[in-house]
Scaffold this motif. Structure first.
Motif, PDB file in Angstrom:
ATOM      1  N   ALA A  83       0.813  -1.217   0.000  1.00 31.39           N
ATOM      2  CA  ALA A  83       0.000   0.000   0.000  1.00 31.39           C
ATOM      3  C   ALA A  83       0.843   1.263   0.000  1.00 31.39           C
ATOM      4  O   ALA A  83       1.788   1.409   0.784  1.00 31.39           O
ATOM      5  N   LEU A  84       0.501   2.173  -0.901  1.00 32.43           N
ATOM      6  CA  LEU A  84       1.127   3.481  -1.087  1.00 32.43           C
ATOM      7  C   LEU A  84       2.545   3.402  -1.642  1.00 32.43           C
ATOM      8  O   LEU A  84       3.229   4.416  -1.743  1.00 32.43           O
ATOM      9  N   ASP A  85       2.949   2.192  -2.048  1.00 34.35           N
ATOM     10  CA  ASP A  85       4.273   2.014  -2.636  1.00 34.35           C
ATOM     11  C   ASP A  85       4.158   1.442  -4.056  1.00 34.35           C
ATOM     12  O   ASP A  85       5.095   0.833  -4.567  1.00 34.35           O
ATOM     13  N   GLU A  86       3.034   1.678  -4.720  1.00 36.40           N
ATOM     14  CA  GLU A  86       2.739   1.029  -6.006  1.00 36.40           C
ATOM     15  C   GLU A  86       3.334   1.806  -7.191  1.00 36.40           C
ATOM     16  O   GLU A  86       2.673   1.988  -8.221  1.00 36.40           O
ATOM     17  N   PHE A  87       4.562   2.236  -7.073  1.00 39.34           N
ATOM     18  CA  PHE A  87       5.165   3.101  -8.099  1.00 39.34           C
ATOM     19  C   PHE A  87       5.463   2.330  -9.394  1.00 39.34           C
ATOM     20  O   PHE A  87       5.253   2.859 -10.494  1.00 39.34           O
ATOM     21  N   GLN A  88       5.953   1.117  -9.279  1.00 40.22           N
ATOM     22  CA  GLN A  88       6.216   0.316 -10.480  1.00 40.22           C
ATOM     23  C   GLN A  88       4.910  -0.043 -11.170  1.00 40.22           C
ATOM     24  O   GLN A  88       4.810   0.005 -12.405  1.00 40.22           O
ATOM     25  N   THR A  89       3.909  -0.374 -10.375  1.00 40.83           N
ATOM     26  CA  THR A  89       2.584  -0.671 -10.923  1.00 40.83           C
ATOM     27  C   THR A  89       2.005   0.546 -11.630  1.00 40.83           C
ATOM     28  O   THR A  89       1.473   0.450 -12.746  1.00 40.83           O
ATOM     29  N   HIS A  90       2.107   1.689 -10.984  1.00 44.16           N
ATOM     30  CA  HIS A  90       1.648   2.962 -11.548  1.00 44.16           C
ATOM     31  C   HIS A  90       2.305   3.215 -12.912  1.00 44.16           C
ATOM     32  O   HIS A  90       1.635   3.563 -13.890  1.00 44.16           O
ATOM     33  N   SER A  91       3.593   3.028 -12.965  1.00 43.48           N
ATOM     34  CA  SER A  91       4.332   3.257 -14.207  1.00 43.48           C
ATOM     35  C   SER A  91       3.901   2.287 -15.305  1.00 43.48           C
ATOM     36  O   SER A  91       3.728   2.688 -16.470  1.00 43.48           O
ATOM     37  N   TYR A  92       3.692   1.032 -14.938  1.00 49.68           N
ATOM     38  CA  TYR A  92       3.277   0.045 -15.931  1.00 49.68           C
ATOM     39  C   TYR A  92       1.868   0.349 -16.456  1.00 49.68           C
ATOM     40  O   TYR A  92       1.609   0.247 -17.660  1.00 49.68           O
ATOM     41  N   SER A 151      -4.550  -1.768   3.114  1.00 46.61           N
ATOM     42  CA  SER A 151      -4.276  -1.013   4.335  1.00 46.61           C
ATOM     43  C   SER A 151      -4.177   0.461   3.965  1.00 46.61           C
ATOM     44  O   SER A 151      -4.075   0.805   2.794  1.00 46.61           O
ATOM     45  N   ASP A 152      -4.272   1.318   4.954  1.00 48.35           N
ATOM     46  CA  ASP A 152      -4.133   2.764   4.763  1.00 48.35           C
ATOM     47  C   ASP A 152      -5.309   3.430   4.064  1.00 48.35           C
ATOM     48  O   ASP A 152      -5.228   4.610   3.698  1.00 48.35           O
ATOM     49  N   SER A 153      -6.382   2.716   3.819  1.00 51.99           N
ATOM     50  CA  SER A 153      -7.640   3.344   3.370  1.00 51.99           C
ATOM     51  C   SER A 153      -7.468   4.252   2.166  1.00 51.99           C
ATOM     52  O   SER A 153      -7.795   5.438   2.196  1.00 51.99           O
TER      53      SER A 153
END
Length: 385
Positions: free
Chosen positions: A22-31, A134-136
């Motif tokens: 959660a909140l660390d999805e930077f690689q996913t975001h880029s893809y 997590s983190d809503s």
């Protein structure tokens, strides 16, 4: 370009290899951005937010819009070590898409690719949401004002894969699909002392035992038997050694209910019991709650009845009414603010959700894309709200 089944499966497998917490999805975001860039851009507008940097909103301009329809797909994974022996298994040690969010995102990309090539009548907003587990993340997005202006959504939809439903089956109901969840912590302050002189102490273990016993009567004696609520205290910490009376105790648990009113009632009764025990035992009891965005997923009755009616009449869809589940989902917060519907997509996994061997059948992806795009085309041609 409308993604075909082979392309969708390939996308899902690439997403499966790069799970992020959660909140660390930077690689996913880029893809996701890379895939979306391959679609026709005539009707698309993508928006990012520095306050929630892994989130993505994609606006699809309608040809004659009367409304804006939202579709949400969650992005994050779980701290689970995958045991499936796959050529596309997780490459991120200790992290896995054990809840199937790779399926969720892939279905959303399939829907997006269809409307990028076939302009919809209404506006559509596809929300790739971080931090569901997590983190809503849904609450963060709403509270930050992401759904404003052209990204304001009139009705919201989203799916969750279901390991126990046959592959491709769509399921939902017109009431509550998922329970709401609230974390609850209880701190009991008594007085420590020697085990041989209990009259000089105030035993926090005894108080904790009485508290747990009384709290269980909330479900059995305060709630209508045909309604649902759950209270579980799964963790207790007290004491240091067998011959010392514990002066403090800490209990950690969860409350679950099918409506927010039910959750609020349970919370109120727990506080009342704590206050009573404070007087009975001359102790101090502090109750802490943390719900975040994990409200019950209460489907809007009108929108959901329309969704169900369509799915039941579409001879290309296998549909069934499903019972509420006591699992949590932060889409409930968005449905508390914006009317909408969440539904299941069957994936026939041998392993359950959140397990090390969760393995959804990929044939479900195209079934989900086709069922929902057909529903949207039907919905957008209705004159009624």
């Amino acid at each position: 370009m409308v993604l075909d089944e082979h392309q969708l499966i390939d996308i899902r497998r690439k997403l499966h290899q790069i799970p992020e917490l959660a909140l660390d999805e930077f690689q996913t975001h880029s893809y996701l951005k890379k895939v979306i860039a391959t679609f026709p851009q005539n009707y698309l507008e993508l928006k990012e937010f520095k306050e929630l940097p892994t989130a993505l909103l994609v606006h699809i301009q309608g040809s004659n819009p009367k409304r804006t329809i939202g579709y949400r797909a969650d992005m994050d994974a779980l701290p689970v070590t995958e045991e499936n022996k796959l050529s596309y298994a997780s490459k991120n040690k200790g992290v896995m898409h054990a809840c199937g969010h790779d399926i969720h995102m892939t279905v959303a990309l399939g829907i997006l690719s269809y409307y990028a090539s076939n302009q919809p009548k209404d506006n559509i907003v596809v929300f790739f949401q971080p931090a569901e587990e997590s983190d809503s993340g849904g609450k963060k997005a709403y509270d930050l004002g992401l759904f404003q202006g052209k990204y304001a959504v009139d009705e919201f939809y989203g799916l969750h894969d279901n390991a126990d439903l046959a592959t491709g089956v769509i399921g939902t109901n017109a009431e509550t699909l998922f329970a709401g969840t609230t974390e609850v912590n209880v701190i009991i302050q008594g007085k420590s002392g020697h085990a041989a002189f209990p009259h000089n102490a105030n035993d926090a273990v005894i108080i904790a035992a009485n508290f747990i016993t009384q709290v269980q009567t909330i479900i059995s004696r305060n709630i209508d038997p045909i309604k649902c609520g759950v209270i579980t205290f799964g963790k207790i910490e007290a004491g240091t050694i067998r011959n010392v009376i514990a002066g403090t105790a800490r209990l950690e648990g969860t409350i679950r209910g099918l409506t927010q009113d039910m959750i609020e009632f349970i919370r109120k009764r727990i506080v009342e019991i704590a206050k009573g025990l404070e007087i009975s035992f001359n102790a101090k009891i502090t109750v802490e709650y943390n719900q975040g965005g994990y409200y019950p997923v209460e489907n809007d009755s009108k929108l959901s009845e329309r969704f169900i009616k369509y799915m039941e009449q579409d001879d290309q869809v296998r549909f069934q009414i499903t019972k509420p589940a006591m699992t949590g989902e932060d889409f409930g917060y968005l449905l508390n603010k914006i009317p909408g519907t969440m539904f299941w997509l069957g994936v026939s996994s041998p392993g359950s959700l959140h397990s090390v061997d969760f393995l959804p059948h990929e044939e479900a992806i195209m079934a989900g894309v086709r069922a929902f795009t057909r529903f949207l085309n039907y919905r957008m041609n209705l004159e009624e709200d």
